[in-house]
Design a protein around this motif. Structure first.
Motif, PDB file in Angstrom:
ATOM      1  N   TYR A  82      40.468  32.301 -17.366  1.00  0.00           N
ATOM      2  CA  TYR A  82      39.384  32.025 -18.313  1.00  0.00           C
ATOM      3  C   TYR A  82      39.196  33.244 -19.214  1.00  0.00           C
ATOM      4  O   TYR A  82      39.173  34.378 -18.724  1.00  0.00           O
ATOM      5  CB  TYR A  82      38.093  31.780 -17.525  1.00  0.00           C
ATOM      6  N   CYS A 103      36.649  34.816 -22.274  1.00  0.00           N
ATOM      7  CA  CYS A 103      35.461  34.659 -23.112  1.00  0.00           C
ATOM      8  C   CYS A 103      35.943  34.564 -24.552  1.00  0.00           C
ATOM      9  O   CYS A 103      36.677  35.418 -25.025  1.00  0.00           O
ATOM     10  CB  CYS A 103      34.518  35.842 -22.935  1.00  0.00           C
ATOM     11  N   ASN A 125      36.356  29.604 -23.893  1.00  0.00           N
ATOM     12  CA  ASN A 125      35.153  28.916 -24.373  1.00  0.00           C
ATOM     13  C   ASN A 125      34.848  29.255 -25.833  1.00  0.00           C
ATOM     14  O   ASN A 125      35.336  30.260 -26.367  1.00  0.00           O
ATOM     15  CB  ASN A 125      33.947  29.308 -23.515  1.00  0.00           C
ATOM     16  N   CYS A 137      29.362  30.463 -19.567  1.00  0.00           N
ATOM     17  CA  CYS A 137      30.704  30.745 -19.035  1.00  0.00           C
ATOM     18  C   CYS A 137      30.773  30.383 -17.554  1.00  0.00           C
ATOM     19  O   CYS A 137      31.822  29.946 -17.076  1.00  0.00           O
ATOM     20  CB  CYS A 137      31.085  32.198 -19.292  1.00  0.00           C
ATOM     21  N   HIS A 186      27.308  40.687 -19.675  1.00  0.00           N
ATOM     22  CA  HIS A 186      27.767  39.303 -19.619  1.00  0.00           C
ATOM     23  C   HIS A 186      28.494  38.951 -18.307  1.00  0.00           C
ATOM     24  O   HIS A 186      28.119  38.004 -17.624  1.00  0.00           O
ATOM     25  CB  HIS A 186      28.629  39.010 -20.841  1.00  0.00           C
ATOM     26  N   HIS A 187      29.521  39.702 -17.969  1.00  0.00           N
ATOM     27  CA  HIS A 187      30.302  39.318 -16.782  1.00  0.00           C
ATOM     28  C   HIS A 187      29.567  39.616 -15.481  1.00  0.00           C
ATOM     29  O   HIS A 187      29.742  38.908 -14.483  1.00  0.00           O
ATOM     30  CB  HIS A 187      31.675  39.989 -16.824  1.00  0.00           C
ATOM     31  N   GLU A 201      27.546  36.603 -15.115  1.00  0.00           N
ATOM     32  CA  GLU A 201      28.366  35.446 -14.709  1.00  0.00           C
ATOM     33  C   GLU A 201      28.607  35.466 -13.203  1.00  0.00           C
ATOM     34  O   GLU A 201      28.511  34.430 -12.530  1.00  0.00           O
ATOM     35  CB  GLU A 201      29.734  35.485 -15.414  1.00  0.00           C
TER      36      GLU A 201
END
Ligand code: AMP
Ligand code: ZN
Length: 490
Positions: A27, A29, A67, A220, A245-246, A249
Motif C-alpha cells: 500500500y 499513500c 489511495n 488509509c 499519519h502512519h 494508521e
C-alpha cells in the motif's frame, strides 16, 4: 537471494519476508488531489513503482494499492483548520468535488508521462466512507474512541501504548508537539480526529455521530484493510508521513483488528530542488506537466528521480535532468544498434539461438550483480553502475547475431526494472509502422497518378531522415543514420 529492505519500524535493514509465500501485498499513500503533484511527490510514488517492478522481476506476485485522498486532509497536516480540498475549491471558485476530479486527472497524466505501472486499485476516500465509519464504530466499541459534545470523534492515544513506536517519538515529545493546538474537547492533546463535524464543510456524510466527514488517517486504515486485509507486507510514503499519519494508521488498524498491521514500512526522503525546499515563492516547483512542456522525456525524469537511494536526500536540478536525458538517449541508441545487429526478428530481445558461452557468462555476471544491488535495500547507485557497465560492454564488443539478441534481452530486463527504454523501443516500432503506412499511401497515390501527393510524402519522409529506395521488387526505406529496413510491397 534474500531481499533486504530498511524497515522504519525497526530502524534496521532486515530480510523482507512476505506473509504469504510468493505474494506481496503493498500500500502506498497517494496524492491529496488539491493541486498538481510536484516531482517530489513523484519521487515518493516512484519508490512504489520501483518496488512493484523489482518484486515482480524477482518472480513475486504483487498486489499494489495506492489511495487518492480527496477529503479530510487538513492544511499543514494539522488536526484543526481547513481541508486542503475545500481551501483549493474556495480559491478556484469551484466545488471540492470539481477540484478532486481535476487533480486526480492531472495525477494520472503524470503517472502516464512517467511510465508508471498502474496499481491494481486507486481507492478514493470519498467512495469508502462507509468502511471508515465501520472501523470507527469498532474502535468505539473497543473503548479506543470517544465522541465529544460537538460530535467530533477522537482516537484515545492513552489506550494504545504502542503509539510512537514507528516514529520513535517519546510520549513527552508527542505531548509537547500536540500542545501547540489546544483543543479543550480532547482528553489528551495527542488524541486525533476520526470523524469531524463542520457545518461549513462541502463534503459531508451521515454517520452515527452526525453529518460530517472522516479524518485523514482513518482513510488509509479503512482502504488498506478493504483491499489488502488486516495485515499486509509493505507500506510506503514520504518521510513526512511517518508522523503523525502512519503512527495514527497503526493505532487505528491494530486497535481495531488486534493484529499486527504492516510488516515492513519504507519511507522516501524528500526531494530538494536546487538544494532548497520546493516553494511557489522561489519558483522552483516542477511538475510532470511543466517538465513535459519544456520538452523533457518522462524516462529522463525517471532517471533523475530514481538515481539516488530512497533514503538519501536527492537534489533535483535541470542540469541533472539534461544529463539524465543524455543517458536515456545512450540507452535508446544501444538498444537500436543491438536490435539491428541481432538476427532478424530478435528486435524484441528474445534470442532464438543461444549466445556464445563468453557472452552468456558476461550477461549472467552482470545480471547477478544488478540483482544483488537491488536486493540490498534497493541500492540503485550500484544497480545503475552495473546497467551502465552492461551498456558499455555492448558498445565495446559490438556483438552480432544471437550474442546481440541476448545482450539486448538482458538490457531490456534491467531497464524494465527502472521503467526505462520500454516506450522508446515501442515508439521506434511505431515509427516503422508509420513509415510503412506513408509508403503505402504514396504507392496508392502513384497508382491513381496523384504525383503531387506522392511527392509530398517523399519530401515529408526525407525531412525525417528517411530515404525511399525504389526497386524492382518494391519500395524499401533507409534511415539516414542506419540500416536499410522495411520491405514494402508495391
Ligand atoms: P500529498 O499529496 O501532500 O498527500 O503527498 C503525497 C506524497 O508525497 C506523500 O507520501 C508525501 O510524503 C510525499 N511528499 C511530499 N513532499 C515531498 C517531497 N518534497 N519529496 C518527496 N516526497 C514528498
Ligand atoms: Zn495514507
Amino acid at each position: 537471494m534474500a531481499i533486504r529492505f530498511h524497515n522504519t519500524l525497526t530502524r534496521r535493514v532486515e530480510e523482507f519476508v512476505p506473509g504469504r509465500p510468493g505474494e506481496v501485498r503493498m500500500y502506498h499513500c497517494g496524492p491529496t488531489v488539491y493541486s498538481t503533484p510536484h516531482i517530489g511527490n513523484y519521487r515518493t510514488f516512484l519508490l512504489g513503482d520501483l518496488l512493484r517492478r523489482f518484486l515482480e522481476w524477482k518472480g513475486l506476485r504483487v498486489l499494489q494499492v495506492m489511495n487518492l485522498t480527496d477529503v479530510g486532509h487538513l492544511l499543514d497536516d494539522a488536526e484543526e483548520g481547513e481541508d486542503k480540498l475545500e481551501a483549493a475549491a474556495k480559491k478556484a471558485k469551484k466545488t471540492a468535488w470539481e477540484i478532486a476530479e481535476h487533480y486526480t486527472q492531472e495525477f494520472f497524466e503524470g503517472l502516464d508521462y512517467l511510465g508508471f505501472k498502474r496499481a491494481h486499485h486507486y481507492p478514493k476516500a470519498t467512495t469508502h466512507v462507509a468502511e471508515m465509519i465501520a472501523m470507527i464504530e469498532v474502535l468505539e466499541q473497543k473503548g479506543l474512541a470517544y465522541k465529544v459534545p460537538s460530535g467530533n470523534v477522537y482516537f484515545e492515544i492513552a489506550k494504545f501504548p504502542a503509539y510512537g513506536r514507528l516514529s520513535g517519538n517519546t510520549a513527552e515529545e508527542l505531548e509537547a508537539g500536540a500542545r501547540i493546538e489546544v483543543n479543550p474537547e480532547k482528553r489528551d492533546p495527542r488524541d486525533f480526529a476520526l470523524w469531524k463535524i463542520d457545518a461549513h464543510h462541502q463534503m459531508q456524510w451521515d454517520s452515527p455521530w452526525g453529518r460530517g466527514f472522516p479524518g485523514w488517517h482513518i482513510e488509509c486504515s479503512a482502504m488498506s484493510k478493504k483491499y489488502l486485509g488486516e495485515s499486509f507486507d509493505l507500506h510506503t510514503g514520504g518521510e513526512d508521513n511517518v508522523f503523525p499519519h502512519h503512527e495514527c494508521e497503526i493505532a487505528q488498524s491494530e486497535g481495531a483488528s488486534g493484529k499486527p498491521f504492516v510488516r515492513h514500512w519504507m519511507h522516501a526522503r524528500h526531494l530538494l530542488v536546487d538544494a532548497t525546499k520546493m516553494s511557489k515563492r522561489l519558483g522552483n516547483v516542477h511538475t510532470a506537466q511543466s517538465l513535459r512542456a519544456k520538452g523533457y522525456s518522462g524516462e529522463a525524469l525517471r532517471v533523475a528521480l530514481q538515481k539516488a537511494h530512497y533514503r538519501e536526500p536527492l537534489n533535483f536540478t535541470l542540469a541533472g535532468l539534461d544529463e539524465a536525458e543524455k543517458k536515456v538517449a545512450r540507452y535508446r541508441d544501444v538498444a537500436e544498434r543491438l536490435a539491428s545487429a541481432a538476427a532478424p526478428g530478435a528486435a524484441t530481445g528474445t534470442a532464438a539461438a543461444a549466445p556464445s558461452s563468453a557472452m552468456a557468462t558476461l550477461l549472467s555476471d552482470l545480471r547477478g550483480r544488478f540483482e544483488a544491488a537491488l536486493d540490498d535495500d534497493l541500492n540503485v547507485s550500484v544497480a545503475f553502475a552495473v546497467l551502465d557497465e552492461a551498456v558499455g560492454e555492448a558498445n565495446r564488443r559490438a556483438p552480432q547475431g544471437a550474442d546481440a539478441a541476448a545482450h539486448l534481452a538482458l538490457l531490456r530486463e534491467l531497464w524494465s526494472v527502472f521503467g526505462l527504454v520500454e516506450k522508446s523501443l515501442e515508439s521506434a516500432a511505431l515509427a516503422d509502422a508509420q513509415v510503412q503506412a506513408l509508403i503505402d499511401e504514396r504507392e496508392a497515390a502513384r497508382k491513381r497518378r496523384d504525383f503531387k501527393r506522392a511527392d509530398e510524402i517523399r519530401v515529408l519522409l526525407k525531412e525525417r531522415g528517411i530515404e525511399l529506395l525504389d526497386g524492382k521488387d518494391g519500395v524499401r526505406f533507409k534511415r539516414s543514420s542506419d540500416r536499410p529496413g522495411g520491405d514494402a510491397k508495391s
